[in-house]
Design a protein around this motif. Structure first.
Motif, PDB file in Angstrom:
ATOM      1  N   ARG A  45      26.349  27.446  29.281  1.00  0.00           N
ATOM      2  CA  ARG A  45      27.077  27.969  30.437  1.00  0.00           C
ATOM      3  C   ARG A  45      27.767  29.269  30.031  1.00  0.00           C
ATOM      4  NH1 ARG A  45      30.545  23.688  33.826  1.00  0.00           N
ATOM      5  NH2 ARG A  45      28.579  22.627  33.347  1.00  0.00           N
ATOM      6  N   GLU A  46      27.637  30.292  30.853  1.00  0.00           N
ATOM      7  CA  GLU A  46      28.229  31.571  30.543  1.00  0.00           C
ATOM      8  C   GLU A  46      29.123  32.053  31.683  1.00  0.00           C
ATOM      9  OE1 GLU A  46      25.521  34.842  30.215  1.00  0.00           O
ATOM     10  OE2 GLU A  46      24.363  34.260  31.974  1.00  0.00           O
ATOM     11  N   GLY A  47      30.226  32.698  31.317  1.00  0.00           N
ATOM     12  CA  GLY A  47      31.121  33.242  32.321  1.00  0.00           C
ATOM     13  C   GLY A  47      30.565  34.518  32.906  1.00  0.00           C
ATOM     14  N   ILE A  48      30.725  34.688  34.225  1.00  0.00           N
ATOM     15  CA  ILE A  48      30.249  35.903  34.855  1.00  0.00           C
ATOM     16  C   ILE A  48      31.340  36.641  35.614  1.00  0.00           C
ATOM     17  CG2 ILE A  48      27.815  35.287  34.964  1.00  0.00           C
ATOM     18  CD1 ILE A  48      28.188  34.313  37.776  1.00  0.00           C
ATOM     19  N   SER A  49      32.364  35.941  36.089  1.00  0.00           N
ATOM     20  CA  SER A  49      33.440  36.614  36.795  1.00  0.00           C
ATOM     21  C   SER A  49      34.641  35.686  36.910  1.00  0.00           C
ATOM     22  CB  SER A  49      32.983  37.052  38.191  1.00  0.00           C
ATOM     23  OG  SER A  49      33.991  37.816  38.832  1.00  0.00           O
ATOM     24  N   CYS A  50      35.840  36.269  36.960  1.00  0.00           N
ATOM     25  CA  CYS A  50      37.029  35.445  37.173  1.00  0.00           C
ATOM     26  C   CYS A  50      38.168  36.288  37.737  1.00  0.00           C
ATOM     27  CB  CYS A  50      37.472  34.733  35.900  1.00  0.00           C
ATOM     28  SG  CYS A  50      38.188  35.787  34.642  1.00  0.00           S
ATOM     29  N   ILE A  51      39.129  35.589  38.320  1.00  0.00           N
ATOM     30  CA  ILE A  51      40.380  36.190  38.769  1.00  0.00           C
ATOM     31  C   ILE A  51      41.502  35.553  37.945  1.00  0.00           C
ATOM     32  CG2 ILE A  51      41.985  36.534  40.674  1.00  0.00           C
ATOM     33  CD1 ILE A  51      39.640  36.256  42.612  1.00  0.00           C
ATOM     34  N   ASP A  52      42.273  36.392  37.297  1.00  0.00           N
ATOM     35  CA  ASP A  52      43.419  35.924  36.512  1.00  0.00           C
ATOM     36  C   ASP A  52      44.615  35.834  37.458  1.00  0.00           C
ATOM     37  OD1 ASP A  52      44.921  37.016  33.364  1.00  0.00           O
ATOM     38  OD2 ASP A  52      45.609  35.585  34.858  1.00  0.00           O
ATOM     39  N   SER A  53      45.120  34.647  37.685  1.00  0.00           N
ATOM     40  CA  SER A  53      46.180  34.452  38.678  1.00  0.00           C
ATOM     41  C   SER A  53      47.496  35.120  38.287  1.00  0.00           C
ATOM     42  CB  SER A  53      46.416  32.965  38.926  1.00  0.00           C
ATOM     43  OG  SER A  53      46.829  32.325  37.735  1.00  0.00           O
ATOM     44  N   SER A  54      47.676  35.480  37.014  1.00  0.00           N
ATOM     45  CA  SER A  54      48.939  36.084  36.588  1.00  0.00           C
ATOM     46  C   SER A  54      49.163  37.435  37.247  1.00  0.00           C
ATOM     47  CB  SER A  54      48.982  36.224  35.067  1.00  0.00           C
ATOM     48  OG  SER A  54      48.004  37.143  34.623  1.00  0.00           O
ATOM     49  N   ASP A  55      48.070  38.167  37.489  1.00  0.00           N
ATOM     50  CA  ASP A  55      48.200  39.479  38.126  1.00  0.00           C
ATOM     51  C   ASP A  55      47.041  39.786  39.064  1.00  0.00           C
ATOM     52  OD1 ASP A  55      47.134  41.454  35.214  1.00  0.00           O
ATOM     53  OD2 ASP A  55      46.174  39.852  36.337  1.00  0.00           O
ATOM     54  N   ASP A  56      46.224  38.770  39.334  1.00  0.00           N
ATOM     55  CA  ASP A  56      45.048  38.913  40.204  1.00  0.00           C
ATOM     56  C   ASP A  56      44.041  39.939  39.681  1.00  0.00           C
ATOM     57  OD1 ASP A  56      46.523  38.180  43.487  1.00  0.00           O
ATOM     58  OD2 ASP A  56      45.808  36.890  41.875  1.00  0.00           O
ATOM     59  N   SER A  57      44.050  40.170  38.380  1.00  0.00           N
ATOM     60  CA  SER A  57      43.015  41.029  37.807  1.00  0.00           C
ATOM     61  C   SER A  57      41.674  40.324  37.893  1.00  0.00           C
ATOM     62  CB  SER A  57      43.322  41.320  36.333  1.00  0.00           C
ATOM     63  OG  SER A  57      44.511  42.058  36.207  1.00  0.00           O
ATOM     64  N   THR A  58      40.631  41.102  38.105  1.00  0.00           N
ATOM     65  CA  THR A  58      39.290  40.549  38.152  1.00  0.00           C
ATOM     66  C   THR A  58      38.496  41.008  36.929  1.00  0.00           C
ATOM     67  OG1 THR A  58      38.527  42.406  39.503  1.00  0.00           O
ATOM     68  CG2 THR A  58      39.238  40.428  40.669  1.00  0.00           C
TER      69      THR A  58
END
Length: 127
Positions: A45-58
């Motif tokens: 499984r590989e990561g492709i995208s995320c949103i960091d809730s601390s500052d909503d960085s993508t």
């Protein structure tokens, strides 16, 4: 009960688009990181995208930059992955995940822990 329910996916011709959805229940998605991962046959499984809730960085994997877009609708408590210009190499099972400890698979991506997952959805782009 913390749950992620996925929808979307399916068969799409090369060059086509799909939007995956990930609806959260039992917690507020805007208080947690949300990410999209994929797992192709025989691969990890590989990561492709995320949103960091601390500052909503993508964040995006290099392989999908400019092609995939992650978003979140706080009113619907749902995250999305818009996938454009799809290619056969995008064929995989796609999972959404969040930074809550769960009973099964856990990983980190971009320094963010992911431990609770949606059920996965198949995306197939024929060659």
């Amino acid at each position: 009960q913390v749950q992620l329910a996925q929808s979307g996916g399916g068969l799409v011709q090369p060059g086509g688009s799909l939007r995956l959805s990930c609806s959260a229940s039992g917690f507020f998605l805007n208080s947690h990181a949300i990410g999209w991962f994929r797992q192709a046959p025989g691969k990890e499984r590989e990561g492709i995208s995320c949103i960091d809730s601390s500052d909503d960085s993508t964040y995006y994997a290099d392989s999908v930059k400019g092609r995939f877009t992650i978003s979140r609708d706080d009113h619907k408590n749902t995250a999305y992955l818009q996938m454009n210009s799809l290619k056969p190499e995008h064929t995989a099972v796609y999972y959404c995940g969040t930074d809550i400890v769960g009973p099964e698979y856990a990983t980190t991506w971009n320094g963010i822990f992911f431990g609770t997952w949606g059920q996965g959805t198949q995306v197939t782009v024929p060659s």
